[in-house]
Design a protein around this motif. Structure first.
Motif, PDB file in Angstrom:
ATOM      1  N   UNK A  95     113.569 153.827  38.926  1.00 26.22           N
ATOM      2  CA  UNK A  95     113.978 154.907  39.848  1.00 26.22           C
ATOM      3  C   UNK A  95     115.487 154.129  40.430  1.00 26.22           C
ATOM      4  N   UNK A  96     116.372 154.983  40.534  1.00 24.83           N
ATOM      5  CA  UNK A  96     117.675 154.381  41.346  1.00 24.83           C
ATOM      6  C   UNK A  96     118.114 155.313  42.536  1.00 24.83           C
ATOM      7  N   UNK A 119     109.832 161.789  39.715  1.00 29.19           N
ATOM      8  CA  UNK A 119     108.974 160.773  39.087  1.00 29.19           C
ATOM      9  C   UNK A 119     107.569 161.377  38.740  1.00 29.19           C
ATOM     10  N   UNK A 120     107.149 162.387  39.638  1.00 28.58           N
ATOM     11  CA  UNK A 120     105.705 163.176  39.624  1.00 28.58           C
ATOM     12  C   UNK A 120     105.961 164.144  38.448  1.00 28.58           C
ATOM     13  N   UNK A 121     107.111 164.832  38.670  1.00 30.00           N
ATOM     14  CA  UNK A 121     107.330 166.087  37.682  1.00 30.00           C
ATOM     15  C   UNK A 121     107.283 165.590  36.105  1.00 30.00           C
ATOM     16  N   UNK A 122     107.696 164.413  36.132  1.00 29.32           N
ATOM     17  CA  UNK A 122     107.953 163.800  34.398  1.00 29.32           C
ATOM     18  C   UNK A 122     106.303 163.591  34.149  1.00 29.32           C
ATOM     19  N   UNK A 123     105.253 163.488  35.056  1.00 31.29           N
ATOM     20  CA  UNK A 123     103.965 162.821  34.782  1.00 31.29           C
ATOM     21  C   UNK A 123     102.995 163.884  35.181  1.00 31.29           C
ATOM     22  N   UNK A 159     101.393 156.533  42.650  1.00 29.06           N
ATOM     23  CA  UNK A 159     101.683 157.009  41.239  1.00 29.06           C
ATOM     24  C   UNK A 159     101.421 155.922  40.482  1.00 29.06           C
ATOM     25  N   UNK A 160     101.762 154.601  40.881  1.00 29.41           N
ATOM     26  CA  UNK A 160     101.382 153.393  40.131  1.00 29.41           C
ATOM     27  C   UNK A 160     100.028 153.227  40.122  1.00 29.41           C
ATOM     28  N   UNK A 161      99.080 153.708  40.974  1.00 30.08           N
ATOM     29  CA  UNK A 161      97.490 153.642  40.768  1.00 30.08           C
ATOM     30  C   UNK A 161      97.164 154.771  39.708  1.00 30.08           C
ATOM     31  N   UNK A 162      97.836 155.976  39.545  1.00 32.72           N
ATOM     32  CA  UNK A 162      97.323 157.046  38.403  1.00 32.72           C
ATOM     33  C   UNK A 162      97.751 156.625  37.193  1.00 32.72           C
ATOM     34  N   UNK A 163      99.065 155.911  37.024  1.00 35.63           N
ATOM     35  CA  UNK A 163      99.289 155.412  35.803  1.00 35.63           C
ATOM     36  C   UNK A 163      98.541 154.158  35.048  1.00 35.63           C
ATOM     37  N   UNK A 164      98.180 153.341  36.054  1.00 34.49           N
ATOM     38  CA  UNK A 164      97.334 152.271  35.794  1.00 34.49           C
ATOM     39  C   UNK A 164      96.064 152.680  35.231  1.00 34.49           C
ATOM     40  N   UNK A 165      95.535 153.576  35.733  1.00 37.64           N
ATOM     41  CA  UNK A 165      94.250 154.083  35.330  1.00 37.64           C
ATOM     42  C   UNK A 165      94.438 154.983  34.183  1.00 37.64           C
ATOM     43  N   UNK A 166      95.619 155.610  33.911  1.00 36.51           N
ATOM     44  CA  UNK A 166      95.593 156.124  32.559  1.00 36.51           C
ATOM     45  C   UNK A 166      95.724 155.231  31.396  1.00 36.51           C
ATOM     46  N   UNK A 167      96.822 154.245  31.588  1.00 33.46           N
ATOM     47  CA  UNK A 167      97.148 153.373  30.656  1.00 33.46           C
ATOM     48  C   UNK A 167      96.272 152.146  30.534  1.00 33.46           C
TER      49      UNK A 167
END
Length: 562
Positions: A95-96, A119-123, A159-167
């Motif tokens: 993000x920027x 960032x949430x909307x994209x995921x 969001x880092x938590x959710x992505x880490x669990x998913x991947x």
């Protein structure tokens, strides 16, 4: 065959797919990964490839771009089989804050929340299935532009938590232009509110985040640890004086000269060097600004590309509203001189207007100054830097900035210059009063108005003279002048012109009854101090030396000459 030079592209994928001109900076990936720093803050001037490098990192590491080896084939990073295995291997949040340039806190906070919410909307795929508990899904759905401070501060952490669990891998976080909102908050007067909000956001995202693999923040300045990074003891800070990543941002001279050869401009190397060389990062000298070089390659001519590419409002404000010492030092820089200053690379925005040398620290971080050398202060043992303007492009940018100070009285200011050159004293008085009336308050800080500190105005006025007459006169000033006095000597470069000595005095009721006495005292001082002797020693006849006394009372001015 020369590659097409595309202007303004900051997306790595677009540049590679369209085969646009690109200088290979992919070794930055290797250098950063092998450094193993968890959170890195990299400070570089604007338009130095920060955004493009962040885009490159995202395209390299992100699972969203797994299998896109075509973007990196033929580049240095792809020569190492180890790194080929890392391409597309990690979840990445990129993000920027570059667009957060709002005039008040409410809008700035809302803009940041909108960026995070996107960032949430994209995921939203994370809401499918039972990866997230019901409570987590509710928290996910609260991440909107209208989220409260608690949800906002935790958003990137969660969001880092959710992505880490998913991947099933920790998350890389990339934050570009982190300090843009800080600069706008300082200029806009809502610094304290924004700091409180971002401190909480950054602490949750970068410090207390077990789901973070690594992170990079980029910006122009290193905002002080006390302001927003008080809890981040895991932060690796890389500034313009650091050796780390010194050749990863900006073009080296070898890269610039190779580009000139490719684009059919080999005969322009000396001219390009004069205009754009001068940046120094760590121990790497002869670094060039990419924006200037790319525009020069595209347009096949020199120009003020980088200096005019963005707002310089903060720099302008600090110099224009600065007191005598700031303007005297700035005068030295415009003459091509060197300043010796102690530099603190931690920028404390709340202290910029009052802390000694803070303005020069900001100018160095922003790329407007370069380091000519350094040593230790005999008094404090702190490091002292020898600083000068970076190059011709920067000098011309500052000259344009000084001219802008008098934009509200452009006609009157130009008429005053003409009257000064012709010796029309009546017209000088008329136009100088109009200039002072139109611009006097422009030099106010709001805390110390010019009426109590008039030097802010007439030191700025002298800088204006210096810029406007630079092709015709060499301007020098008495560096030892005290409050209420500032004499200026204009030595003609063409001996057909008259030399001039200008003495400035502020009306002092206890000593003088009116402005006429003040102006007369200024003229008397020119004679008593024998200022003309310097010019006469250079062969200028006494009858070709004009002398003027300027008397100030607020924005009222009286000029007398002889």
């Amino acid at each position: 065959m020369a590659r097409t030079v595309g202007i303004g592209h900051q997306d790595f994928e677009t540049i590679r797919e369209e085969q646009l001109f690109y200088v290979d900076k992919t070794d930055f990936i290797r250098q950063w990964w092998e450094a193993k720093d968890q959170v890195t803050l990299i400070a570089r001037p604007r338009r130095f490839g920060k955004t493009l490098n962040m885009s490159m990192l995202e395209k390299f590491f992100s699972t969203d771009h797994a299998g896109e080896s075509n973007l990196f084939e033929g580049l240095s990073i792809w020569e190492d089989e180890t790194y080929r295995q890392l391409q597309g291997a990690y979840p990445v949040i990129s993000l920027s804050f570059a667009g957060v340039k709002e005039g008040n806190y409410e809008n700035a906070r809302r803009k940041i929340c909108e960026i995070i919410a996107s960032q949430y909307a994209k995921r939203e795929f994370l809401l499918e299935g039972d990866l997230l508990a019901q409570q987590e899904k509710e928290a996910f759905r609260r991440k909107t532009i209208d989220m409260d401070d608690v949800d906002a501060s935790l958003a990137l952490h969660q969001l880092a938590d959710y992505l880490s669990r998913y991947y099933k891998k920790k998350t890389i976080i990339l934050l570009d232009e982190y300090d843009t909102p800080m600069q706008e908050a300082y200029v806009g007067g809502y610094w304290d509110e924004l700091v409180a909000f971002t401190r909480s956001l950054f602490n949750s995202t970068f410090k207390t985040n077990p789901y973070l693999e690594r992170a990079i923040m980029t910006g122009i300045t290193r905002v002080s640890r006390e302001s927003i990074f008080s809890d981040l003891n895991n932060l690796e800070v890389v500034t313009t004086t650091s050796n780390k990543y010194a050749n990863c941002f900006g073009f080296t001279e070898a890269e610039v000269f190779a580009a000139l050869d490719e684009q059919g401009m080999p005969d322009k190397k000396d001219e390009v060097k004069t205009w754009y060389d001068g940046f120094t990062f760590g121990d790497k000298t002869d670094i060039y600004n990419p924006w200037s070089i790319i525009n020069c390659l595209d347009k096949k001519k020199m120009g003020k590309y980088w200096a005019n590419s963005s707002s310089n409002s903060l720099v302008d404000k600090l110099i224009r509203e600065g007191g005598k010492s700031v303007k005297l030092d700035f005068e030295t820089l415009l003459r091509g001189g060197v300043l010796e200053k102690e530099i603190d690379e931690q920028i404390v925005y709340g202290e910029l207007s009052r802390k000694k040398n803070a303005v020069w620290s900001l100018l160095l971080a922003s790329g407007y100054l370069k380091v000519m050398g350094k040593g230790s202060s005999p008094d404090t043992s702190r490091q002292v830097y020898r600083l000068t303007l970076t190059n011709r492009e920067v000098k011309e940018m500052f000259e344009s900035m000084v001219r802008s100070w008098f934009e509200d009285s452009t006609d009157d200011y130009g008429d005053f210059i003409k009257a000064l050159l012709t010796g029309d004293q009546e017209a000088m008085n008329e136009y100088m009063n109009e200039v002072a009336l139109a611009t006097f308050s422009y030099f106010d800080t709001g805390k110390k108005p010019s009426k109590s500190e008039p030097e802010r105005f007439y030191h700025g006025f002298v800088l204006g003279l210096m810029v406007e007459l630079s092709g015709r006169y060499a301007l020098t000033s008495n560096r030892e002048s005290g409050f209420g006095r500032y004499d200026v000597m204009l030595e003609p470069l063409n001996r057909e012109d008259d030399a001039m000595i200008l003495e400035f005095k502020v009306f002092q009721p206890r000593k003088e009854k009116d402005l006429e006495e003040t102006a007369a005292a200024a003229l008397a001082q020119i004679e008593e101090k024998q200022y003309a002797a310097v010019l006469e020693a250079k062969g200028i006849p006494a009858q070709r030396i004009r002398k003027y006394g300027f008397a100030f009372e607020g924005s009222n001015v009286l000029i007398q000459g002889k």
